[in-house]
Design a protein around this motif. Structure first.
Motif, PDB file in Angstrom:
ATOM      1  N   PHE A  16       0.363   4.816  -1.877  1.00 21.94           N
ATOM      2  CA  PHE A  16       0.290   5.058  -0.994  1.00 21.94           C
ATOM      3  C   PHE A  16       0.790   5.545   0.312  1.00 21.94           C
ATOM      4  CE2 PHE A  16      -3.616   6.915  -1.278  1.00 21.94           C
ATOM      5  CZ  PHE A  16      -3.402   8.172  -0.538  1.00 21.94           C
ATOM      6  N   GLY A  17       1.560   5.188   1.182  1.00 18.67           N
ATOM      7  CA  GLY A  17       1.524   4.728   2.340  1.00 18.67           C
ATOM      8  C   GLY A  17       2.379   4.147   3.084  1.00 18.67           C
ATOM      9  N   PRO A  18       2.442   3.781   4.596  1.00 20.37           N
ATOM     10  CA  PRO A  18       4.056   3.375   4.982  1.00 20.37           C
ATOM     11  C   PRO A  18       4.416   1.523   4.857  1.00 20.37           C
ATOM     12  CG  PRO A  18       2.521   3.161   6.647  1.00 20.37           C
ATOM     13  CD  PRO A  18       1.726   3.677   5.197  1.00 20.37           C
ATOM     14  N   ASN A  19       5.286   1.793   4.400  1.00 19.89           N
ATOM     15  CA  ASN A  19       5.486  -0.026   4.473  1.00 19.89           C
ATOM     16  C   ASN A  19       7.620  -0.169   4.994  1.00 19.89           C
ATOM     17  OD1 ASN A  19       8.513   0.049   2.494  1.00 19.89           O
ATOM     18  ND2 ASN A  19       7.312   0.746   1.496  1.00 19.89           N
ATOM     19  N   TYR A  20       7.549  -1.702   6.144  1.00 19.26           N
ATOM     20  CA  TYR A  20       8.829  -1.412   7.074  1.00 19.26           C
ATOM     21  C   TYR A  20       9.239  -2.776   6.452  1.00 19.26           C
ATOM     22  CZ  TYR A  20      10.686  -3.686  11.151  1.00 19.26           C
ATOM     23  OH  TYR A  20      11.584  -3.950  11.569  1.00 19.26           O
ATOM     24  N   ASN A  21      10.408  -3.107   6.474  1.00 22.70           N
ATOM     25  CA  ASN A  21      11.330  -4.940   6.082  1.00 22.70           C
ATOM     26  C   ASN A  21      12.236  -5.076   7.295  1.00 22.70           C
ATOM     27  OD1 ASN A  21      10.958  -5.829   3.079  1.00 22.70           O
ATOM     28  ND2 ASN A  21      10.685  -3.136   3.098  1.00 22.70           N
TER      29      ASN A  21
ATOM     30  N   GLY B 169       8.333  -8.297   5.481  1.00 22.81           N
ATOM     31  CA  GLY B 169       7.722  -6.785   5.063  1.00 22.81           C
ATOM     32  C   GLY B 169       6.376  -6.578   5.032  1.00 22.81           C
ATOM     33  N   LEU B 170       6.350  -5.503   5.344  1.00 21.98           N
ATOM     34  CA  LEU B 170       4.592  -5.600   5.057  1.00 21.98           C
ATOM     35  C   LEU B 170       4.876  -3.783   4.192  1.00 21.98           C
ATOM     36  CD1 LEU B 170       1.535  -6.045   6.843  1.00 21.98           C
ATOM     37  CD2 LEU B 170       2.475  -4.378   8.214  1.00 21.98           C
ATOM     38  N   ASN B 171       4.229  -4.159   3.810  1.00 21.79           N
ATOM     39  CA  ASN B 171       3.257  -3.181   2.806  1.00 21.79           C
ATOM     40  C   ASN B 171       2.253  -2.296   2.429  1.00 21.79           C
ATOM     41  OD1 ASN B 171       3.915  -1.514  -0.719  1.00 21.79           O
ATOM     42  ND2 ASN B 171       3.746  -0.594   1.057  1.00 21.79           N
ATOM     43  N   THR B 172       1.672  -1.639   3.097  1.00 22.37           N
ATOM     44  CA  THR B 172       0.445  -0.836   2.585  1.00 22.37           C
ATOM     45  C   THR B 172       0.415   0.191   1.792  1.00 22.37           C
ATOM     46  OG1 THR B 172       0.869   0.388   4.932  1.00 22.37           O
ATOM     47  CG2 THR B 172      -0.342  -1.883   5.503  1.00 22.37           C
TER      48      THR B 172
END
Length: 775
Positions: A525-530, A550-553
């Motif tokens: 679970f967590g935010p991600n951005y593309n 993209g960044l996924n955490t």
């Protein structure tokens, strides 16, 4: 049954091969039905005689002029006039009543004859085109070459010297408002001193002036009101240009217009009576700006008003005009959007605005059935999608999808765990705005969206295990401009729980730990951005690009709060350990146009991750893999790496272990060119691999090291593409040329390539059938 099926398959191949042979045979005699004095027009060729033009530009110029010649010869694929072949198979000029022959003739085309070619017309066409490009003294001659029943026409083009622009003057009346407004656009002119005279640029300049004036209120102005005079009498192959206003320009076109009343009919139904273009009797003014005629309150007026960018009293401008239309169309609620401007009866130089919006059907249902086939398995999948538009009266779209499918092994000696039964559902809502407590306004040109999705899937891999998966997403996506797009998922939750792991599968998990990772409980679970950037829509550019990062955490803040440490025992939520990682990906593509019908496409993909605290590696669903029809095409999907680790030979009646990792590098280069018409071909080289973050005793050589580049797998191949405009069908044949798990000095395998060896072909030639380009 097998024998019968084999005969049926063979018979189909014989029929198809027979039809192709007939068409080819008919195409090999294209002059079959020509009269004695008729010649088949083979092609028209343009030769430019001008030594000062560089060779590459001369070839492009010749191709441009050849494309203007009329008529076009009969269509060909690989040199075969297949359309003419179909016409001949239908009996040619024979007026038979046979249904089959009539159908064949309808699919084909009549022979294009030399007598159909008007050389004088084409000479005039070519000369005019050269003059429009600045070659004022151009002339063209032509000659015909006859070879038996075939004929070609060669056009010799003599452009002469090109004329260039010496100066540009804007000769308009600066004492009038229109003249001042035209002069204010002069600094953006497309006409530049020393540049070539070009009629296309002149027409574009008129459109540019018109567009600038439209944004200053001149609704009734037209590009035809602009006159560009050219004086070529000064010599030295130069011209002076004068931008003027035509004297007959109507008075209404000389006056800027203001916006009067704005009327919106969001439930308009088309009738034979035409549009209502007068003030409704019972219209109520909303927010002192708009008359919204919606007596049943189908839409929330405030939401609708947010997508109208005209206000009473403002000056008309094309930007707000187009922006409003774009928003109304992209609300995904209206089937037709009609916009009308009418002279206001209450005020001079004022326009009343009417929007007649015809709603789409509010509820729709779509049913899809898909078939899947590969070398050792076949399957099918069905999807039912129910859509509710304007779900909460604010143009929201509610989607409910139910899906189910199965895949079963039909050949091969390995009991693949790809055989499965799966079903599930997903419900999602999209709002055409940003639902945020903060005042956040991206570019007005595009509608930002807020989305939420909840999905459940049940997967039963028959003799192996079952998985229950739950996913929840909430976030925003918006476009900054035509080239830049953002997707921010504030919350992405994935929960996977295994069940019913079979004894056979458990027995093999001890010897092949990769199998254990597949059925580990997963909770991230967590935010991600593309972020996506592309200028590939600009067809005029020689170099275009596509970039996505993209960044996924997952679990980072909670892991820090709880002091999560895998070695001391993973922390849990709802009885399941949660993942803690940071994952970054980048995909960069470059397209270089070589000719009008060929290009070089290249891609580099990089994936990196760092698992810590509560995790030793990425969850299985988040791990990287390589291979497959859109990546390293000489290897099957998930069949490469990690690193130089040797793939487990699981043998007969065992399960297939996917090869996944925490890092990824992939490089691809592909030359693409047109063969003829819709048929294209490609030659490509792919390289790549995946690696692990930490050592794994079961996969020696799998960890990422400074010598990672020595562990790249490399493949090469050829492919055919069928470009149907709306769809591209792609086939690729690829072979490995570098195998990372071989001894370091023996990884290049060119010396082992033997296309004559059936066993080698079976083990090394990989065929991919896919839709669309790989990148």
């Amino acid at each position: 049954m097998k024998k019968k099926g084999g005969h049926m398959k063979t018979n189909r191949h014989i029929i198809v091969a027979g039809m192709i042979s007939l068409i080819f045979a008919a195409s090999c005699n294209p002059t079959k039905y020509l009269a004695e004095d008729e010649k088949l027009y083979n092609k028209g060729h343009v030769a430019i005689h001008q030594d000062s033009i560089p060779t590459d530009r001369k070839e492009a110029f010749e191709a441009h002029l050849e494309d203007m010649l009329r008529p076009k010869p009969n269509k060909k694929i690989l040199g075969v006039r297949y359309k003419l072949g179909l016409y001949n198979m239908g009996g040619g000029p024979d007026s038979t009543n046979s249904f089959i022959k009539r159908w064949l003739k309808k699919q084909g085309e009549e022979p294009v004859l030399l007598s159909d070619v008007n050389r004088e017309y084409n000479e005039t066409l070519l000369r005019s085109r050269m003059e429009n490009l600045g070659f004022f003294n151009a002339y063209v001659t032509s000659d015909t070459t006859i070879d038996g029943k075939f004929a070609e026409v060669t056009y010799d083009a003599f452009p002469g010297s090109i004329y260039r622009i010496a100066k540009i003057d804007f000769e308009v009346d600066s004492t009038k408002q229109l003249g001042r407004d035209i002069l204010s656009t002069k600094q953006h002119t497309l006409l530049k001193p020393k540049s070539n005279y070009n009629l296309d640029v002149i027409l574009n300049e008129r459109d540019r002036i018109d567009n600038d004036l439209k944004n200053k209120g001149y609704y009734y102005f037209s590009p035809d009101n602009i006159l560009l005079e050219v004086d070529s009498s000064k010599g030295s192959h130069e011209v002076d240009m004068y931008v003027t206003l035509k004297p007959e320009t109507p008075q209404k076109a000389r006056q800027p217009q203001k916006i009067g009343n704005v009327y919106i009919y969001p439930n308009y139904e088309q009738t034979s009576g035409g549009l209502q273009l007068r003030r409704p009797r019972r219209a109520q003014l909303f927010d002192d700006r708009y008359y919204i005629i919606d007596p049943e309150n189908t839409y929330r007026k405030k939401v609708l008003a947010n997508h109208i960018f005209f206000n009473t009293g403002q000056m008309y401008n094309r930007w707000d005009h187009n922006l409003t239309i774009s928003h109304l169309v992209n609300l995904n609620a209206f089937k037709f959007v009609k916009n009308t401007f009418v002279d206001s009866p209450d005020s001079a130089n004022t326009l009343d605005v009417y929007y007649h919006l015809t709603p789409m059907q509010r509820k729709t249902i779509r049913f899809e059935v898909l078939g899947k086939t590969a070398s050792v398995y076949n399957g099918t999948e069905a999807n039912i999608n129910w859509t509710l538009r304007n779900a909460f009266k604010g143009f929201e779209t509610l989607n409910l999808t139910l899906f189910g499918g199965y895949e079963t092994q039909t050949g091969g000696s390995v009991n693949l765990n790809s055989s499965y039964i799966r079903y599930g559902a997903e419900v999602g809502v999209v709002w055409p705005r940003l639902l945020s407590p903060y005042k956040w306004a991206p570019a007005r040109r595009y509608i930002p969206k807020t989305y939420t999705k909840v999905g459940y899937e049940f997967l039963n891999r028959r003799n192996a295990y079952t998985l229950n998966s739950l996913s929840i997403n909430y976030g925003y996506n918006w476009k900054e401009n035509e080239q830049k797009q953002h997707d921010l998922a504030l919350a992405e939750i994935i929960y996977v729980q295994p069940r019913n792991i079979s004894d056979d599968y458990r027995a093999q998990m001890d010897t092949v730990p990769t199998l254990r990772h597949i059925v580990d409980p997963q909770f991230s679970f967590g935010p991600n951005y593309n972020y996506t950037y592309t200028n590939s829509m600009d067809a005029e550019r020689k170099h275009t690009f596509y970039a996505k990062a993209g960044l996924n955490t997952s679990g980072n803040i909670l892991g820090l709060i709880q002091g999560a440490n895998y070695d001391e025992g993973a922390k849990e939520i709802f009885g399941t350990p949660y993942a803690q990682f940071v994952k970054a990906e980048a995909d960069f593509r470059h397209y270089m146009k070589l000719t009008a019908n060929s290009q070089l496409a290249s891609r580099i993909m990089v994936g990196m991750s760092h698992s810590y605290g509560n995790s030793r590696s990425l969850p299985y669903l988040k791990q990287f893999f390589s291979g497959g029809p859109n990546g390293l095409r000489a290897y099957r999907a998930r069949a490469v790496g990690p690193g130089s680790a040797y793939p487990e030979n699981l043998g007969e009646n065992n399960f297939f272990a996917d090869q996944t990792g925490d890092f990824k590098l992939e490089l691809n280069t592909e030359y693409r060119a047109q063969i003829a018409g819709m048929l294209h071909w490609a030659a490509f080289i792919d390289a790549g691999n995946i690696w692990l973050q930490r050592e794994d005793e079961n996969k020696p050589g799998g960890k990422l090291s400074k010598d990672f580049y020595k562990e790249l797998a490399v493949g090469a191949g050829l492919g055919l593409r069928l470009d149907l405009d709306f769809l591209i069908v792609r086939t690729d044949f690829a072979i490995p040329v570098r195998v990372p798990y071989r001894d370091p000095g023996d990884r290049w395998v060119f010396k082992y390539i033997d296309f004559r060896d059936r066993q080698w072909r079976r083990e090394n030639v990989v065929f991919n059938l896919a839709i669309g380009y790989p990148f």
